[in-house]
Design an enzyme around this catalytic site. Structure first.
Site, mmCIF file in Angstrom:
data_model
loop_
_atom_site.group_PDB
_atom_site.id
_atom_site.type_symbol
_atom_site.label_atom_id
_atom_site.label_comp_id
_atom_site.label_asym_id
_atom_site.label_seq_id
_atom_site.Cartn_x
_atom_site.Cartn_y
_atom_site.Cartn_z
ATOM 1 N N ASP A 96 -2.345 6.230 -4.018
ATOM 2 C CA ASP A 96 -1.183 5.535 -3.460
ATOM 3 C C ASP A 96 -0.752 4.407 -4.402
ATOM 4 O OD1 ASP A 96 -3.269 3.786 -3.022
ATOM 5 O OD2 ASP A 96 -2.697 3.275 -0.969
ATOM 6 N N ASP A 121 -0.973 1.200 -4.749
ATOM 7 C CA ASP A 121 -1.888 0.171 -5.254
ATOM 8 C C ASP A 121 -3.267 0.728 -5.576
ATOM 9 O OD1 ASP A 121 -2.437 0.463 -2.490
ATOM 10 O OD2 ASP A 121 -3.334 -1.520 -2.390
ATOM 11 N N SER A 175 0.832 -1.200 0.000
ATOM 12 C CA SER A 175 0.000 0.000 0.000
ATOM 13 C C SER A 175 0.873 1.259 0.000
ATOM 14 C CB SER A 175 -0.956 -0.038 1.194
ATOM 15 O OG SER A 175 -1.894 1.002 1.118
ATOM 16 N N ASP A 181 -5.736 2.219 -3.977
ATOM 17 C CA ASP A 181 -6.965 2.043 -3.201
ATOM 18 C C ASP A 181 -7.266 3.265 -2.342
ATOM 19 O OD1 ASP A 181 -5.003 1.628 -1.267
ATOM 20 O OD2 ASP A 181 -5.721 -0.347 -0.660
#
Length: 576
Positions: A301, A303, A148, A305
């Site tokens: 960010d 990834d 993340s 999400d």
């Protein structure tokens, strides 16, 4: 401890690992005992969501062997759970981080070696697309390799179940047990046939984007205001694959990128941390926005999400909004427009986490829409969706840490869809001769002005983890009677699953799962929450205060008074 560490290190040296890893272990044994201890003093914990840790050699590091052992444990559990199925399948995705493609490929190969069908994305993809693909393909599980928004040294491994959500009870604990049964690298079935892995690409992208576009409430407003100027940055991550495409598919025409940050790079060369919660991560995007005169800045960010946004205030200056404010704007837009369009039938609902602003619950009450409170983590929001499936309609839900989910086609936070609807909100505001900032002030005037703040106390390594546990134990043993000048009326202890009313002495049960969270409710309405992070070496303190805002002109004055109240609360808790 050192003897035990050296014994674990020697077992790796004598095991089936590659020569480079053996050389690294020997170097630590000869020259860096402190690093040897950190690398081997424990096994990298397969927590309730999966793995996350610093990359390197050792049992307490992210590497192909710890990833392999985790995957073998997952495969063993899947084979136990789905004995009735002729075919078990797993979808695998990965982000931009160093070693992410390698860890994802290893994961897919081990699945294949265990007789489990593996789908692997051809290149990096957003985490929400992995969640979507699991349900689209009818998979029993999924894995996304990502850490993340953690710093570049980290990587991680998140496990999903067949509903497209991250694993929860009982599967999380059961998988953990299976992973813990893997005692040596030799038990892992490496070397599955790469040719048997099914590649995912454009076809899945198109299906996912189709669902993103379906969340639009006012395509006609976008068509009329398609020239809204938007700056978007993926901060070197997976958002580059989907967010610009989603915005263009909706009809937006003035999308400006940040070329330096469109480059996929796990070293994140332009930022100290690839976290849109940190203002510095948006510096280049803000500069670009001023160059082109953009109305809206969005950053995702690694990834994709989480999303951070910036909008122009009453003086035309770009201001960063926090995660609570973004969630509030999205909630208001969704609820108000569902209401205006006659879509509220009495069977819709919202969800938020317990540490997120209560303004979301206030707005939901106004529109007579139930709002569920859940523990931190979108897996708990997804669990509510699963329980309500076929009975109620999920509108949206979010958390203060920059995550939001719209519609139920994805079962995890989704920055791609969030970016799409934030952009639509900007077009809608313009159609009302307002800015996004104006809409936020309208919300505060109608409900109340809420202000939130977060302090992260970082404590690294083994000693840090122990100190964090001692801090939580201290708050439980001697909870504060007052914080600043306001009495603590209630204490919600989510670990003990009980609420204590400090005035009456009565205790009432909490129905949510056990979690190491404490919450103090003050006489002045403040909410202060404390919890150790589940993914990083830190303990988090969340502050939430509010006051009635009577006039738009009083906004800055009331905001300053609330900020002062929070600062005094922090001092009272000896955090500053």
């Amino acid at each position: 401890m050192l003897d035990g560490v050296k014994e674990k290190a020697r077992s790796w040296l004598n095991g089936p690992i590659d020569d480079a890893s053996k050389d690294a272990i020997r170097h630590m044994m000869d020259h860096n005992e402190a690093e040897l201890i950190e690398s081997f003093y424990r096994d990298l914990e397969f927590g309730t969501g999966g793995l996350r840790g610093i990359m390197g050699v050792g049992t307490n590091r992210m590497n192909i062997y710890t990833v392999g052992m985790a995957t073998q444990g997952l495969c063993n559990y899947l084979l136990q759970q789905f004995t009735h199925r002729e075919e078990i399948s797993v979808a695998v995705a990965y982000d931009c981080r160093n070693n992410s493609p390698l860890f994802a490929k290893i994961t897919a190969e081990i699945c294949v070696a265990n007789g489990i069908k593996a789908y692997l994305f051809e290149s990096l993809r957003p985490t929400p697309e992995l969640s979507f693909a699991i349900r689209q393909l009818g998979c029993q599980s999924g894995v996304v390799v990502t850490a993340s928004h953690n710093p570049k040294e980290y990587n991680g491994y998140k496990v999903y179940w067949e509903d497209g959500a991250q694993i929860i009870h009982p599967h999380d604990r059961n998988i953990i047990r299976e992973v813990q049964k893997i005692k040596s690298i030799g038990e892992v079935k490496f070397g599955g046939d790469e040719a048997s892995i099914v590649t995912l690409g454009e076809e899945m992208d198109a299906l996912y984007l189709e669902e993103v576009v379906k969340q639009s409430l006012h395509p006609e407003v976008i068509a009329a205001h398609a020239d809204v100027k938007i700056v978007y940055t993926p901060i070197h991550g997976t958002g580059v694959m989907m967010v610009p495409r989603a915005l263009k598919k909706l009809g937006f025409k003035n999308i400006f990128n940040v070329p330096e940050q469109d480059v996929v790079d796990g070293n994140f060369p332009t930022v100290h941390s690839p976290n849109p919660e940190e203002s510095a991560a948006l510096n280049l995007a803000l500069r670009k926005a001023d160059e082109v005169g953009a109305d809206l800045v969005m950053a995702t960010d690694p990834d994709a999400d989480r999303v951070g946004i910036a909008v122009r205030d009453g003086q035309g200056k770009l201001v960063l909004l926090n995660g609570n404010q973004t969630a509030v704007l999205l909630t208001y837009y969704l609820l108000s427009q569902w209401s205006e369009r006659g879509k509220l039938s009495g069977k819709e609902y919202m969800v938020k986490t317990v540490v997120t602003t209560e303004l979301i619950a206030d707005m939901a009450r106004h529109y007579q829409v139930p709002c569920y409170d859940v523990l931190t983590g979108f897996k708990f929001i997804a669990d509510i969706i699963r329980k309500n499936e076929g009975k109620m309609t999920f509108i949206g839900g979010g958390e203060e840490s920059y995550g939001f989910m719209i519609g139920d086609f994805v079962r995890d936070k989704d920055a791609v869809t969030s970016c799409a609807i934030v952009a639509e909100l900007a077009a809608w505001a313009r159609s009302q001769d307002k800015s996004v900032y104006d809409v936020l002030l309208d919300i505060y005037l109608q409900f109340s002005l809420y202000l939130e703040s977060l302090i992260n106390v970082v404590r690294k390594g083994k000693s840090g983890a122990e100190e964090i546990q001692q801090m939580m134990a201290g708050f439980r043993k001697n909870p504060p009677k007052t914080i600043h000048d306001s009495r603590v009326l209630k204490i919600h202890d989510y670990q003990e699953q009980v609420t204590l009313d400090r005035i009456t002495g009565l205790r009432s049960p909490i129905s949510l799962p056990v979690s190491n969270v404490l919450q103090f409710i003050l006489e002045d309405g403040s909410k202060i929450s404390v919890r150790p992070s589940g993914t990083e070496p830190k303990i988090k303190f969340y502050f939430s205060v509010f006051e009635k805002l009577e006039k738009r002109e009083d906004y800055e004055k009331i905001q300053a008074e609330l900020n002062e109240r929070i600062e005094k609360q922090k001092k009272s808790l000896k955090l500053i």
